[in-house]
Design a protein around this motif. Sequence first.
Motif, short mmCIF file in Angstrom:
data_model
loop_
_atom_site.label_atom_id
_atom_site.label_comp_id
_atom_site.label_asym_id
_atom_site.label_seq_id
_atom_site.Cartn_x
_atom_site.Cartn_y
_atom_site.Cartn_z
N TYR A 126 3.21 13.92 -17.25
CA TYR A 126 1.91 14.35 -17.77
C TYR A 126 1.03 15.04 -16.72
N ALA A 127 1.19 14.66 -15.46
CA ALA A 127 0.35 15.24 -14.41
C ALA A 127 1.18 15.41 -13.14
N PRO A 128 2.17 16.29 -13.17
CA PRO A 128 3.05 16.43 -12.00
C PRO A 128 2.32 16.85 -10.73
N ASP A 129 1.29 17.67 -10.86
CA ASP A 129 0.56 18.11 -9.67
C ASP A 129 -0.19 16.94 -9.02
N GLU A 130 -0.64 15.99 -9.82
CA GLU A 130 -1.30 14.80 -9.28
C GLU A 130 -0.27 13.77 -8.82
N ALA A 131 0.91 13.77 -9.44
CA ALA A 131 1.93 12.78 -9.10
C ALA A 131 2.54 13.03 -7.73
N ARG A 132 2.67 14.30 -7.34
CA ARG A 132 3.32 14.61 -6.06
C ARG A 132 2.54 14.05 -4.87
N PRO A 133 1.21 14.17 -4.82
CA PRO A 133 0.49 13.52 -3.71
C PRO A 133 0.64 12.01 -3.70
N VAL A 134 0.75 11.39 -4.89
CA VAL A 134 0.97 9.95 -4.94
C VAL A 134 2.32 9.61 -4.34
N LEU A 135 3.34 10.43 -4.64
CA LEU A 135 4.66 10.24 -4.03
C LEU A 135 4.57 10.32 -2.51
N LEU A 136 3.86 11.31 -2.00
CA LEU A 136 3.73 11.48 -0.55
C LEU A 136 2.93 10.33 0.07
N LEU A 137 1.93 9.82 -0.67
CA LEU A 137 1.20 8.65 -0.19
C LEU A 137 2.14 7.46 -0.08
N GLY A 138 2.99 7.28 -1.08
CA GLY A 138 3.96 6.19 -1.03
C GLY A 138 4.90 6.33 0.15
N LEU A 139 5.34 7.56 0.41
CA LEU A 139 6.25 7.80 1.53
C LEU A 139 5.56 7.50 2.86
N ALA A 140 4.29 7.89 3.00
CA ALA A 140 3.55 7.60 4.23
C ALA A 140 3.40 6.09 4.42
N LEU A 141 3.05 5.39 3.34
CA LEU A 141 2.92 3.93 3.42
C LEU A 141 4.25 3.28 3.77
N HIS A 142 5.32 3.82 3.20
CA HIS A 142 6.65 3.24 3.43
C HIS A 142 7.07 3.41 4.89
N LEU A 143 6.85 4.60 5.44
CA LEU A 143 7.21 4.83 6.84
C LEU A 143 6.37 3.95 7.77
N ALA A 144 5.10 3.76 7.42
CA ALA A 144 4.25 2.87 8.22
C ALA A 144 4.77 1.44 8.13
N LEU A 145 5.18 1.02 6.94
CA LEU A 145 5.71 -0.33 6.77
C LEU A 145 6.98 -0.52 7.59
N ILE A 146 7.89 0.47 7.56
CA ILE A 146 9.11 0.36 8.35
C ILE A 146 8.78 0.20 9.83
N GLY A 147 7.79 0.96 10.29
CA GLY A 147 7.39 0.84 11.68
C GLY A 147 6.88 -0.55 12.02
N LEU A 148 6.04 -1.11 11.15
CA LEU A 148 5.51 -2.45 11.38
C LEU A 148 6.61 -3.50 11.35
N VAL A 149 7.55 -3.34 10.42
CA VAL A 149 8.66 -4.30 10.32
C VAL A 149 9.50 -4.26 11.60
N LEU A 150 9.79 -3.07 12.08
CA LEU A 150 10.60 -2.95 13.30
C LEU A 150 9.87 -3.53 14.51
N VAL A 151 8.58 -3.31 14.60
CA VAL A 151 7.80 -3.91 15.69
C VAL A 151 7.83 -5.43 15.58
N GLY A 152 7.70 -5.93 14.34
CA GLY A 152 7.77 -7.38 14.14
C GLY A 152 9.12 -7.95 14.52
N PHE A 153 10.19 -7.21 14.20
CA PHE A 153 11.53 -7.66 14.59
C PHE A 153 11.67 -7.71 16.12
N ALA A 154 11.10 -6.71 16.79
CA ALA A 154 11.23 -6.64 18.24
C ALA A 154 10.45 -7.75 18.93
N ARG A 155 9.31 -8.11 18.37
CA ARG A 155 8.43 -9.09 19.02
C ARG A 155 8.62 -10.51 18.50
#
Length: 321
Positions: free
Chosen positions: A108-137
Amino acid sequence: MAFKPPAPTPKGLWRRTPPAIFPVMLGLLGLGLAWRRGAGEFGVPLAAVEGFMGAVTLLFLFGALAYAVKFARRPGMIIDELRVLPGRAGVAAGVLSVYLLAGSLGPYAPDEARPVLLLGLALHLALIGLVLVGFARGPVEQRRVNPVWHLHFSGLVVAAMVAQGLGVAALVAPLFWGALGVAVAIWAVSLDQFRRETVPAPLRPLLAIHLAPLSLLGTVAQGMGFTGLALGFGVLSALLLAALVLGGRWLLAAGQSPLWGALTFPLAATASFWLTLGGVWRLPGGLLLVAATLAIPPIAVFVLKLWAKGQLAVKTNAAIA
């Protein structure tokens, strides 16, 4: 920090919004998307499916807002969440839900959905980083491979699936192949662990998470034209689902718990995948969609009731903001 029950006020409840609400919300979003694919199989009006998707979307947005308020009060609490398994699983499920939110908006709103996808990807990459730091420490035990690793690492295939639907072709192949490599490594280590060790009864529902990457990778492979690979994932997903069903009493021996939320999204994803394969998979996919519809909402109601009563945070050791 010692965990305390939330105060019996709205303010107290917001301070300890548990990430364990998100696995069932992910399952409900997945169920709605599966019904979008399967509505024609049962003659279900698309308007009814979209009404369900709208309700589930509002539920997720409310949960996301509650968790955002908690994060805003004390951003460092996210580190506390990631120290415990239910917290890691819940936060990851919340991030994956952002992808499915983009997928629900897509038609219904592909132009609005794409930024939401990119937001999810940014959050996901940040989460992976935090998880890896937590594993290391953190302690060695925290680095032990478990099914929740799929949500953190191979969960990027959810982004690939949604990107495929939104026409963001540049993201599909790298996310798919990266997720495939990580998923294979997690499956290999997990299989060796399962062969050598006994899984504690309370953690057994998490084993169902292994089913989700098979179905998601198969869905994306089908969309990429790799029909043979997709069929292979279909056979493997059927074998794993059969093993989970046959071992159901063993899998759920600990009784009903918030970790049952781990059962929801894999069921929905597998039903959707089988319907995507079509042909001889259409009937099993339809039957599994019915089974998922009977199973997922009651599990979600159980978990969300615990949240409403202020018990879910205590049961899952949620952090306090």
